[in-house]
Design a protein around this motif. Structure first.
Motif, mmCIF file in Angstrom:
data_model
loop_
_atom_site.group_PDB
_atom_site.id
_atom_site.type_symbol
_atom_site.label_atom_id
_atom_site.label_comp_id
_atom_site.label_asym_id
_atom_site.label_seq_id
_atom_site.Cartn_x
_atom_site.Cartn_y
_atom_site.Cartn_z
ATOM 1 N N GLU A 281 0.999 -1.296 -0.058
ATOM 2 C CA GLU A 281 -0.047 -0.104 0.232
ATOM 3 C C GLU A 281 0.866 1.194 0.034
ATOM 4 O O GLU A 281 0.424 2.352 -0.354
ATOM 5 C CB GLU A 281 -0.881 0.020 1.174
ATOM 6 N N GLN A 282 2.096 1.074 0.576
ATOM 7 C CA GLN A 282 2.822 2.245 0.616
ATOM 8 C C GLN A 282 3.881 2.377 -0.714
ATOM 9 O O GLN A 282 4.422 3.343 -0.811
ATOM 10 C CB GLN A 282 3.668 2.270 1.711
ATOM 11 N N SER A 283 4.146 1.365 -1.332
ATOM 12 C CA SER A 283 5.264 1.386 -2.305
ATOM 13 C C SER A 283 4.862 1.993 -3.595
ATOM 14 O O SER A 283 3.632 1.958 -3.861
ATOM 15 C CB SER A 283 5.679 -0.173 -2.696
ATOM 16 N N LEU A 284 5.670 2.638 -4.103
ATOM 17 C CA LEU A 284 5.454 3.239 -5.342
ATOM 18 C C LEU A 284 6.420 3.007 -6.491
ATOM 19 O O LEU A 284 7.611 2.554 -5.967
ATOM 20 C CB LEU A 284 5.487 4.790 -5.255
#
Lengths: 117, 300
Positions: B4-7
């Motif tokens: 959810e936090q990774s880009l």
């Protein structure tokens, strides 16, 4: 013949429904932008003193604080939506060279930096 | 780091520097590549340093009415809209004045050198309201302007690229595009504003859910003259010279990057007294004494 007419009606209904959904999505996004602006200055602006060399003694000044207002709602003409669809189809089939670049990993907490353009 | 936090990020050359785009989700790679193509297409269309670019070909064309490709027509349209919004403070026809000030080559060649301005042919120099003589015909695909009027894409071109990339990046839940200071974000991102002085850290941070931020200034793209004075790339259309206002940097918030760019530049050109009026969505300005001015938007 009747089947063909039915298909056309169904197709028109499906397209109309898709268009309504797009307009709703755009309106929601516009509303979200207004909400976003509302929280920007109330919660998370961090003005850091001393960032400019030789000027660390200068105070941070707040020029003005204005009252909240309601953001305008943007309306979209259906004809414009139709043109957008056509443009998108043309772009999707046009061959384009891939820009040479590099992938990297990041995360949502990492800031995006804005410097002078 | 959780999913959810990774880009996923993609960095690539455009507009003579590096553009960075980021997106979340399993389809991020395809989204980023499609968005990068949009940015690259705008950059290649609007460069004034490649004689084969559509912009250069239009600038070299001596006819008053010229057929141009849709992307260039779109740029002229957006630039003229910015001109109308700012009553001419944004003017895409200031290329002769910019070149006369010394910005005649790519920034990688101009930066760090001593460059003197040169006299301007007075038949070309009449910047005040020159943009009003330009007309776009979308149906015919033509632009009409007095022969000799030449365009410079400037920050509006970068803002347009960011806005076009944003249309594709919106498929991701969290995303950003940074076209050399013209930024669009979606899904909530922290945006830092750099100091006017190089390597001097950050001035401020904004948490933006969905919107644009553009920073305009006179300190980074500037060069020395042999008399010791400094010139820069922000031409004031009222004088035809690099602006001499009391602000050195302005960051503006707006729904789109083109609007943010126009608002930042208009505030910078008109100075601190009028900056509030140009920043209805909020922004930050730095004056020539180094004071930081925070403008809270009309929306809160």
């Amino acid at each position: 013949m009747n089947d063909e007419k039915l298909d056309r009606k169904q197709l028109a209904a499906i397209r109309m429904d898709a268009r309504r959904q797009r307009i709703t999505r755009i309106r929601k996004r516009t509303a979200l932008f207004a909400i976003s602006l509302a929280v920007i200055f109330t919660a998370l602006v961090i003005a850091r003193q001393g960032a400019i060399p030789g000027l660390s003694e200068q105070p941070v000044q707040v020029a003005s604080l204005s009252a909240p207002q309601t953001a305008p709602v943007v309306e979209y003409e259906e004809d414009d939506e139709e043109e957008d669809d056509d443009d998108y189809e043309k772009q999707a089939v046009a061959p384009q060279a891939q820009p040479a670049g590099q992938f990297y990993s990041s995360d949502t907490a990492a800031p995006v930096q804005s410097s002078q353009s | 780091m959780s999913d959810e936090q990774s880009l996923l990020g993609y960095s690539f050359p455009a507009f003579g520097s590096k553009v960075r785009i980021e997106a979340s989700g399993p389809a991020a790679e395809g989204i980023l590549l499609a968005a990068a193509r949009e940015v690259k297409k705008v950059s290649e269309t609007l460069t004034r340093f490649d004689p084969t670019s559509p912009l250069c070909q239009l600038n070299a064309d001596r006819r008053s009415e010229v057929q141009v490709e849709p992307l260039l027509l779109d740029f002229i349209d957006r630039a003229l809209e910015a001109s109308r919004m700012t009553d001419g403070l944004i003017d895409p026809t200031l290329l002769p004045e910019l070149e006369a000030a010394g910005y005649r080559e790519t920034w990688s060649r101009v930066g760090g050198r001593v460059i003197d301005g040169e006299g301007l042919d007075r038949t070309e120099s009449n910047p005040d309201k020159r943009w009003r003589e330009i007309h776009v015909d979308h149906q015919a695909g033509t632009v009409t302007r007095p022969p000799g009027v030449r365009f410079d894409a400037g920050g509006i071109g970068k803002g347009m690229a960011a806005d076009m990339a944003a249309v594709i990046l919106e498929e991701a839940s969290v995303w950003s595009v940074d076209c050399l200071g013209d930024i669009r974000v979606g899904g909530g991102r922290l945006v830092e504003i750099a100091s006017p002085e190089r390597d001097a850290g950050q001035l401020a941070e904004f948490q933006i859910e969905d919107g644009a931020l553009a920073t305009s200034g006179t300190t980074r793209r500037s060069w020395k003259r042999s008399d010791g004075s400094r010139a820069h790339h922000l031409i004031d259309p009222r004088t035809g010279q690099p602006s001499q206002g009391d602000l050195v940097q302005v960051s503006a918030l707006a729904p789109t990057a083109v609007e943010a760019e126009a608002r930042a530049k208009a505030a910078l050109l008109t100075g601190l007294d009028q900056a509030q009026g140009w920043l209805p969505h909020g922004g930050i300005a730095v004056d020539s004494k180094g004071h930081l001015h925070l403008f809270r938007g009309d929306h809160g």
